[in-house]
Write a protein that holds these residues in place. Structure first.
Motif, mmCIF file in Angstrom:
data_model
loop_
_atom_site.group_PDB
_atom_site.id
_atom_site.type_symbol
_atom_site.label_atom_id
_atom_site.label_comp_id
_atom_site.label_asym_id
_atom_site.label_seq_id
_atom_site.Cartn_x
_atom_site.Cartn_y
_atom_site.Cartn_z
ATOM 1 N N ASP A 186 12.028 0.387 -3.441
ATOM 2 C CA ASP A 186 11.335 -0.895 -3.391
ATOM 3 C C ASP A 186 10.690 -1.131 -2.036
ATOM 4 O OD1 ASP A 186 12.356 -1.798 -6.030
ATOM 5 O OD2 ASP A 186 14.287 -1.734 -5.002
ATOM 6 N N PHE A 187 11.237 -0.458 -0.999
ATOM 7 C CA PHE A 187 10.733 -0.670 0.356
ATOM 8 C C PHE A 187 10.632 0.681 1.055
ATOM 9 C CE2 PHE A 187 10.608 -1.864 4.777
ATOM 10 C CZ PHE A 187 9.992 -3.111 4.797
ATOM 11 N N VAL A 188 9.445 0.973 1.602
ATOM 12 C CA VAL A 188 9.218 2.226 2.334
ATOM 13 C C VAL A 188 8.873 1.875 3.776
ATOM 14 C CG1 VAL A 188 7.872 4.348 2.492
ATOM 15 C CG2 VAL A 188 8.397 3.365 0.241
ATOM 16 N N GLY A 189 9.842 2.033 4.661
ATOM 17 C CA GLY A 189 9.609 1.775 6.080
ATOM 18 C C GLY A 189 9.263 3.058 6.804
ATOM 19 N N TYR B 216 19.744 -3.423 -7.338
ATOM 20 C CA TYR B 216 19.738 -3.601 -5.890
ATOM 21 C C TYR B 216 18.354 -3.273 -5.311
ATOM 22 C CZ TYR B 216 24.857 -4.071 -5.556
ATOM 23 O OH TYR B 216 26.158 -4.505 -5.662
ATOM 24 N N THR B 217 18.079 -3.774 -4.119
ATOM 25 C CA THR B 217 16.847 -3.447 -3.402
ATOM 26 C C THR B 217 17.021 -2.106 -2.715
ATOM 27 O OG1 THR B 217 16.384 -5.796 -3.008
ATOM 28 C CG2 THR B 217 15.187 -4.201 -1.663
ATOM 29 N N LYS B 218 16.171 -1.149 -3.058
ATOM 30 C CA LYS B 218 16.306 0.226 -2.580
ATOM 31 C C LYS B 218 15.319 0.468 -1.437
ATOM 32 C CE LYS B 218 15.361 1.584 -6.767
ATOM 33 N NZ LYS B 218 15.430 0.279 -7.472
ATOM 34 N N ALA B 219 15.825 0.920 -0.287
ATOM 35 C CA ALA B 219 14.973 1.119 0.885
ATOM 36 C C ALA B 219 15.121 2.523 1.440
ATOM 37 C CB ALA B 219 15.317 0.099 1.973
ATOM 38 N N VAL B 220 14.013 3.061 1.937
ATOM 39 C CA VAL B 220 14.027 4.339 2.641
ATOM 40 C C VAL B 220 13.112 4.203 3.857
ATOM 41 C CG1 VAL B 220 12.151 5.298 1.225
ATOM 42 C CG2 VAL B 220 13.694 6.829 2.438
ATOM 43 N N PHE B 221 13.548 4.761 4.981
ATOM 44 C CA PHE B 221 12.740 4.768 6.197
ATOM 45 C C PHE B 221 12.470 6.215 6.578
ATOM 46 C CE2 PHE B 221 13.752 0.419 6.202
ATOM 47 C CZ PHE B 221 12.940 -0.232 7.122
ATOM 48 N N VAL B 222 11.200 6.534 6.796
ATOM 49 C CA VAL B 222 10.790 7.915 7.016
ATOM 50 C C VAL B 222 10.105 8.053 8.378
ATOM 51 C CG1 VAL B 222 10.571 8.341 4.540
ATOM 52 C CG2 VAL B 222 8.569 7.564 5.836
ATOM 53 N N ARG B 223 9.750 9.303 8.705
ATOM 54 C CA ARG B 223 9.129 9.581 10.006
ATOM 55 C C ARG B 223 8.206 10.784 9.856
ATOM 56 N NH1 ARG B 223 12.653 10.499 15.600
ATOM 57 N NH2 ARG B 223 10.900 10.407 17.076
ATOM 58 N N ASP B 224 7.175 10.855 10.699
ATOM 59 C CA ASP B 224 6.309 12.023 10.706
ATOM 60 C C ASP B 224 7.171 13.275 10.763
ATOM 61 O OD1 ASP B 224 3.426 13.229 11.501
ATOM 62 O OD2 ASP B 224 5.003 14.210 12.654
ATOM 63 N N PHE C 209 4.221 10.487 1.778
ATOM 64 C CA PHE C 209 4.299 9.329 2.670
ATOM 65 C C PHE C 209 3.018 9.146 3.480
ATOM 66 C CE2 PHE C 209 8.780 10.571 1.981
ATOM 67 C CZ PHE C 209 9.178 9.427 1.315
ATOM 68 N N ASN C 210 1.972 9.874 3.074
ATOM 69 C CA ASN C 210 0.618 9.669 3.604
ATOM 70 C C ASN C 210 0.553 9.847 5.118
ATOM 71 O OD1 ASN C 210 -2.113 9.155 3.271
ATOM 72 N ND2 ASN C 210 -1.890 6.941 3.443
ATOM 73 N N TYR C 211 1.197 10.896 5.612
ATOM 74 C CA TYR C 211 1.103 11.199 7.039
ATOM 75 C C TYR C 211 -0.104 12.101 7.289
ATOM 76 C CZ TYR C 211 5.487 9.077 8.520
ATOM 77 O OH TYR C 211 6.466 8.170 8.834
ATOM 78 N N THR C 212 -0.724 11.920 8.433
ATOM 79 C CA THR C 212 -1.895 12.707 8.802
ATOM 80 C C THR C 212 -1.490 14.153 9.066
ATOM 81 O OG1 THR C 212 -2.851 10.757 9.859
ATOM 82 C CG2 THR C 212 -3.808 12.891 10.451
ATOM 83 N N VAL C 213 -2.313 15.069 8.596
ATOM 84 C CA VAL C 213 -2.053 16.488 8.842
ATOM 85 C C VAL C 213 -2.075 16.732 10.341
ATOM 86 C CG1 VAL C 213 -2.893 18.841 8.480
ATOM 87 C CG2 VAL C 213 -3.116 17.129 6.662
ATOM 88 N N PRO C 214 -1.040 17.376 10.880
ATOM 89 C CA PRO C 214 -0.964 17.567 12.335
ATOM 90 C C PRO C 214 -2.002 18.556 12.840
ATOM 91 C CG PRO C 214 0.755 18.821 11.256
ATOM 92 C CD PRO C 214 0.091 18.008 10.183
ATOM 93 N N LYS D 58 0.832 -1.199 0.000
ATOM 94 C CA LYS D 58 0.000 0.000 0.000
ATOM 95 C C LYS D 58 0.871 1.256 0.000
ATOM 96 C CE LYS D 58 -3.996 -2.050 2.381
ATOM 97 N NZ LYS D 58 -4.771 -2.074 3.658
ATOM 98 N N ARG D 59 1.930 1.240 0.795
ATOM 99 C CA ARG D 59 2.828 2.399 0.857
ATOM 100 C C ARG D 59 3.505 2.639 -0.483
ATOM 101 N NH1 ARG D 59 5.957 0.965 6.481
ATOM 102 N NH2 ARG D 59 4.209 1.346 7.927
#
Length: 358
Positions: free
Chosen positions: A280-283, A188-196, A351-356, A92-93
């Motif tokens: 390829d991967f969104v953490g 290669y497998t491409k990954a990114v990790f995000v945060r609010d 990254f589909n974060y909720t509006v604060p 879904k991400r």
């Protein structure tokens, strides 16, 4: 195994005629000396050939389809059915990000300098991983994991903060030549990790300005206090300590900042270019342990390797969470809070974060 990192980057934006012209001028001025002229002509020809090869490779890279396509995640190494929900969330991400970029990206090929685009991406060749570093989103522990995967350490739990950040043990994608970058981005497998974004911002402020810091206080703190604190005392101006969150926000939102941006609060859209480099991967930091351990299974990491969950520094401090963020935001005006959201608008959307709550 792909080729070794290149020794030195080359500027592919220079005028390729200029070096040749200089050498030809020298050759003409020394025309009576046939030996010297022959040497210079040989050097000129060699340089021309090198520039032509470089331009050809650069044209090949420029003609790549942007944004790059993602590859379906290979679940063949994941044996446990408990990861089905994690996989569904991951799909879904990825789908959401791809649709966002297709709708709003409007970019057919990169406008930024290639080496800058990939400068935050770490390379692990053995398991064929590309990890884009987003500070304050678990990057310290991810670097520890990459060091273990690289065979540089036996455990992620006994690697110090300094070894992680200053040891220069890990390779970055911009250390390779164009062919090396092209090959890895495609295979290669491409990954990114995000945060609010708001949590990440507050976390960065707490880490860099609420604890002694020999870099951020003199470099950023002094400049921030000097510009945004009326009647600042001499001690604060001299050491840069004690920056207030409101002052930090004034700096962040100022189009004429007294000191430049920093990766710890830079937008993810400008760190990892997710609409050009399709990951390829969104953490997410909010589900870090689950996402990270699932990713380790996907890439065939050793079974005993688990993502570490300890706090890298200031371990006695409460982790930055929604409640902590609210305490910091209450000192800002509604307009200032809205402007922060506007600043990180793309990160919130893609990254589909909720509006604060503003």
């Amino acid at each position: 195994m792909p080729e070794e990192p290149k020794k030195k980057k080359e500027n592919f934006l220079v005028n390729s005629e200029r070096p040749t012209g200089v050498l030809m001028e020298i050759s003409h001025s020394q025309g009576k000396d046939q030996a010297l002229g022959k040497t210079i002509r040989s050097s000129t020809n060699s340089l021309i050939e090198k520039l032509q090869r470089t331009k050809a490779l650069f044209r090949k890279f420029s003609k790549m389809n942007w944004p790059m396509e993602t590859s379906p995640l290979n679940k063949s190494l994941v044996k446990d059915s408990k990861w089905e929900n994690t996989f569904a969330t991951q799909e879904k991400r990825r789908s959401f990000l791809q649709k966002f970029c297709k709708k709003y990206g409007g970019v057919s090929r990169p406008q930024s300098h290639l080496f800058h685009m990939v400068s935050r991406i770490y390379v692990e060749d053995k398991h064929k991983i590309l990890y884009c570093e987003v500070p304050k989103a678990g990057c310290s522990n991810w670097k520890r994991v990459l060091m273990v995967l690289n065979g540089l350490a036996s455990s992620a739990y006994n690697i110090s903060h300094d070894a992680v950040h200053y040891g220069k043990h890990l390779k970055k994608l911009d250390s390779f030549d164009l062919k090396g970058i092209y090959t890895r981005l495609n295979t290669y497998t491409k990954a990114v990790f995000v945060r609010d974004p708001m949590e990440r911002l507050v976390s960065a402020f707490r880490d860099k300005f609420e604890h002694p810091n020999s870099y951020y206080h003199p470099v950023f703190g002094k400049a921030i206090i000097k510009k945004y604190r009326p009647n600042a005392c001499e001690e604060a101006l001299n050491n840069g300590s004690g920056v207030k969150f409101k002052e930090f926000i004034h700096y962040l939102l100022d189009s004429h900042r007294p000191v430049g941006m920093d990766i710890h609060w830079e937008k993810v859209s400008k760190l990892c270019y997710p609409c050009l480099i399709n990951y390829d991967f969104v953490g997410k930091f909010e589900t870090l342990a689950e996402d990270a351990n699932y990713f380790l299974q996907l890439i065939g990491a050793p079974k005993e390797l688990k993502f570490p969950n300890f706090k890298d520094r200031h371990s006695s401090d409460e982790r930055t969470n929604v409640q902590v963020v609210r305490q910091y935001l209450k000192d800002l005006t509604r307009t200032e809070r809205q402007l922060i959201y506007d600043f990180y608008y793309l990160d919130y959307l893609m990254f589909n974060y909720t509006v604060p709550f503003l």
